[in-house]
Design an enzyme around this catalytic site. Structure first.
Site, PDB file in Angstrom:
ATOM      1  N   LYS A  31       0.835  -1.212   0.000  1.00 28.13           N
ATOM      2  CA  LYS A  31       0.000   0.000   0.000  1.00 28.13           C
ATOM      3  C   LYS A  31       0.869   1.261   0.000  1.00 28.13           C
ATOM      4  CE  LYS A  31      -2.025  -1.172   3.872  1.00 28.13           C
ATOM      5  NZ  LYS A  31      -1.390  -2.459   4.188  1.00 28.13           N
TER       6      LYS A  31
ATOM      7  N   ARG B  84      -9.227   0.392   8.554  1.00 28.97           N
ATOM      8  CA  ARG B  84      -8.739  -0.971   8.777  1.00 28.97           C
ATOM      9  C   ARG B  84      -9.759  -1.810   9.536  1.00 28.97           C
ATOM     10  NH1 ARG B  84      -3.017   0.025   8.228  1.00 28.97           N
ATOM     11  NH2 ARG B  84      -1.752  -1.824   8.494  1.00 28.97           N
TER      12      ARG B  84
ATOM     13  N   ARG C   2      12.079  -6.547   4.763  1.00 26.59           N
ATOM     14  CA  ARG C   2      12.024  -5.113   5.070  1.00 26.59           C
ATOM     15  C   ARG C   2      12.677  -4.837   6.422  1.00 26.59           C
ATOM     16  NH1 ARG C   2       6.239  -2.205   5.332  1.00 26.59           N
ATOM     17  NH2 ARG C   2       5.985  -3.658   7.049  1.00 26.59           N
TER      18      ARG C   2
ATOM     19  N   ARG D 104      11.423  -3.771   9.433  1.00 29.85           N
ATOM     20  CA  ARG D 104      11.019  -2.660  10.303  1.00 29.85           C
ATOM     21  C   ARG D 104      10.856  -3.195  11.722  1.00 29.85           C
ATOM     22  NH1 ARG D 104       5.803  -0.124   7.866  1.00 29.85           N
ATOM     23  NH2 ARG D 104       4.793  -1.420   9.441  1.00 29.85           N
TER      24      ARG D 104
ATOM     25  N   ARG E 147      -0.347  -9.702  12.892  1.00 29.18           N
ATOM     26  CA  ARG E 147      -0.925  -8.683  12.004  1.00 29.18           C
ATOM     27  C   ARG E 147      -1.771  -9.336  10.913  1.00 29.18           C
ATOM     28  NH1 ARG E 147       4.457  -5.728  10.767  1.00 29.18           N
ATOM     29  NH2 ARG E 147       3.325  -4.580   9.176  1.00 29.18           N
TER      30      ARG E 147
HETATM   31  P1  B4P Z   1       4.766  -1.587   2.008  1.00 27.21           P
HETATM   32  O1  B4P Z   1       4.404  -0.805   0.791  1.00 27.21           O
HETATM   33  O2  B4P Z   1       5.572  -0.893   3.058  1.00 27.21           O
HETATM   34  O3  B4P Z   1       3.484  -2.248   2.735  1.00 27.21           O
HETATM   35  P2  B4P Z   1       2.236  -1.615   3.473  1.00 27.21           P
HETATM   36  O4  B4P Z   1       1.090  -2.408   2.931  1.00 27.21           O
HETATM   37  O5  B4P Z   1       2.166  -0.150   3.288  1.00 27.21           O
HETATM   38  O6  B4P Z   1       2.603  -1.847   5.031  1.00 27.21           O
HETATM   39  P3  B4P Z   1       1.950  -2.159   6.444  1.00 27.21           P
HETATM   40  O7  B4P Z   1       0.502  -2.520   6.282  1.00 27.21           O
HETATM   41  O8  B4P Z   1       2.865  -3.164   7.053  1.00 27.21           O
HETATM   42  O9  B4P Z   1       2.089  -0.948   7.398  1.00 27.21           O
HETATM   43  P4  B4P Z   1       1.252   0.251   8.028  1.00 27.21           P
HETATM   44  O10 B4P Z   1       2.271   1.297   8.089  1.00 27.21           O
HETATM   45  O11 B4P Z   1       0.013   0.570   7.282  1.00 27.21           O
HETATM   46  O12 B4P Z   1       5.515  -2.894   1.486  1.00 27.21           O
HETATM   47  C1  B4P Z   1       6.078  -3.833   2.369  1.00 27.21           C
HETATM   48  C2  B4P Z   1       7.416  -4.340   1.850  1.00 27.21           C
HETATM   49  O13 B4P Z   1       7.239  -5.055   0.631  1.00 27.21           O
HETATM   50  C3  B4P Z   1       8.421  -3.225   1.546  1.00 27.21           C
HETATM   51  O14 B4P Z   1       9.687  -3.618   1.982  1.00 27.21           O
HETATM   52  C4  B4P Z   1       8.373  -3.092   0.019  1.00 27.21           C
HETATM   53  O15 B4P Z   1       9.589  -2.645  -0.524  1.00 27.21           O
HETATM   54  C5  B4P Z   1       8.063  -4.518  -0.405  1.00 27.21           C
HETATM   55  N1  B4P Z   1       7.281  -4.586  -1.639  1.00 27.21           N
HETATM   56  C6  B4P Z   1       6.257  -3.763  -2.002  1.00 27.21           C
HETATM   57  N2  B4P Z   1       5.765  -4.126  -3.214  1.00 27.21           N
HETATM   58  C7  B4P Z   1       6.489  -5.236  -3.615  1.00 27.21           C
HETATM   59  C8  B4P Z   1       6.443  -6.076  -4.767  1.00 27.21           C
HETATM   60  N3  B4P Z   1       5.585  -5.890  -5.760  1.00 27.21           N
HETATM   61  N4  B4P Z   1       7.316  -7.110  -4.831  1.00 27.21           N
HETATM   62  C9  B4P Z   1       8.214  -7.334  -3.834  1.00 27.21           C
HETATM   63  N5  B4P Z   1       8.306  -6.552  -2.710  1.00 27.21           N
HETATM   64  C10 B4P Z   1       7.451  -5.505  -2.608  1.00 27.21           C
HETATM   65  O16 B4P Z   1       0.799  -0.236   9.505  1.00 27.21           O
HETATM   66  C11 B4P Z   1       1.708  -0.479  10.580  1.00 27.21           C
HETATM   67  C12 B4P Z   1       0.950  -0.581  11.926  1.00 27.21           C
HETATM   68  O17 B4P Z   1       0.332   0.708  12.251  1.00 27.21           O
HETATM   69  C13 B4P Z   1      -0.225  -1.561  12.003  1.00 27.21           C
HETATM   70  O18 B4P Z   1       0.203  -2.875  12.314  1.00 27.21           O
HETATM   71  C14 B4P Z   1      -1.081  -0.937  13.141  1.00 27.21           C
HETATM   72  O19 B4P Z   1      -0.594  -1.265  14.425  1.00 27.21           O
HETATM   73  C15 B4P Z   1      -0.904   0.549  12.928  1.00 27.21           C
HETATM   74  N6  B4P Z   1      -2.006   1.141  12.121  1.00 27.21           N
HETATM   75  C16 B4P Z   1      -1.855   1.703  10.877  1.00 27.21           C
HETATM   76  N7  B4P Z   1      -3.053   2.130  10.405  1.00 27.21           N
HETATM   77  C17 B4P Z   1      -3.979   1.836  11.371  1.00 27.21           C
HETATM   78  C18 B4P Z   1      -5.383   2.002  11.447  1.00 27.21           C
HETATM   79  N8  B4P Z   1      -6.114   2.562  10.453  1.00 27.21           N
HETATM   80  N9  B4P Z   1      -6.033   1.592  12.581  1.00 27.21           N
HETATM   81  C19 B4P Z   1      -5.341   1.030  13.584  1.00 27.21           C
HETATM   82  N10 B4P Z   1      -4.010   0.831  13.565  1.00 27.21           N
HETATM   83  C20 B4P Z   1      -3.313   1.223  12.461  1.00 27.21           C
END
Ligand code: B4P
Length: 181
Positions: free
Chosen positions: A13, A88, A127, A129, A140
């Site tokens: 995302k 979410r 990644r 993190r 998660r």
């Molecule tokens: P990202 O692009 O970083 O993935 P994401 O879906 O944005 O991340 P996530 O859901 O973990 O985190 P969020 O910050 O929202 O890609 C992940 C990895 O994959 C990267 O290393 C990238 O380079 C790689 N990648 C991407 N595309 C690829 C492809 N095509 N091929 C290969 N590799 C690829 O949430 C973090 C925490 O915040 C949650 O657990 C929760 O505690 C909290 N939170 C956030 N929003 C919330 C909400 N609305 N309500 C409650 N808690 C919330």
């Protein structure tokens, strides 16, 4: 254009959201980024959020909703926005619909990035993190299945959902999203 990106943790995302920002010239609102900034700054809100994030749980709705409401009130969202990681849960989705109805700015489209769990675990371990250890990742994914997946039905019924295969090259996935939009 007012867009929501929904998908399992690590489905890309944030990655695709950044590309959409460059393409459409509208801001991205990432609750994950906002929460991580609050944790890094050590604000009271960040202190409250940290424990939930470290455990792979959702942060409390009042915290997240307040953050989004504040961000949506800023003038750069007038031409649209990309919501990354919010809503979410059904409660968050219903709150968002009410909020946007009040602003007369309903959502146009919800893009679901579809990636299987095995690929997700691989990506997140690479990644590295703070919340990307195996136990937290598993948690998660469970939280996603129980609390976030029901959004697919919710937005499907509103005829706003587009599911895009989120596996493959970044550019290919991006093209699929733009086509769906
Ligand atoms: P990202 O692009 O970083 O993935 P994401 O879906 O944005 O991340 P996530 O859901 O973990 O985190 P969020 O910050 O929202 O890609 C992940 C990895 O994959 C990267 O290393 C990238 O380079 C790689 N990648 C991407 N595309 C690829 C492809 N095509 N091929 C290969 N590799 C690829 O949430 C973090 C925490 O915040 C949650 O657990 C929760 O505690 C909290 N939170 C956030 N929003 C919330 C909400 N609305 N309500 C409650 N808690 C919330």
């Amino acid at each position: 254009m007012r867009i929501v990106l929904v998908g399992a943790p690590g489905s890309g995302k944030g990655t695709q959201g950044d590309k959409l920002v460059a393409h459409y010239g509208i801001p991205k609102i990432s609750t994950g980024d906002l929460l991580r900034a609050a944790v890094a700054a050590g604000t009271p809100l960040g202190k409250k959020a940290k424990a939930a994030m470290d455990a792979g749980q959702l942060v409390a709705d009042d915290i997240v909703v307040g953050m989004v409401q504040e961000r949506l009130a800023q003038p750069d969202t007038g031409n649209g926005f990309i919501l990354d990681g919010f809503p979410r849960s059904l409660a968050q989705a219903e709150t968002l619909d009410r909020m946007l109805a009040g602003l007369k700015q309903p959502l146009d489209k919800v893009v679901h990035l579809d990636v299987d769990n095995e690929e997700i675990v691989k990506r997140m371990l690479a990644r590295g993190r703070a919340d990307d250890n195996e136990a937290t990742i598993r948690n998660r994914l469970e939280v996603y299945a129980a609390q976030t997946r029901p959004l697919l039905d919710y937005y499907g019924k509103q005829k706003k959902l587009a599911t895009v295969k989120g596996v493959g090259g970044l550019e290919d996935i991006f093209r699929r999203i733009v086509t769906a939009l």
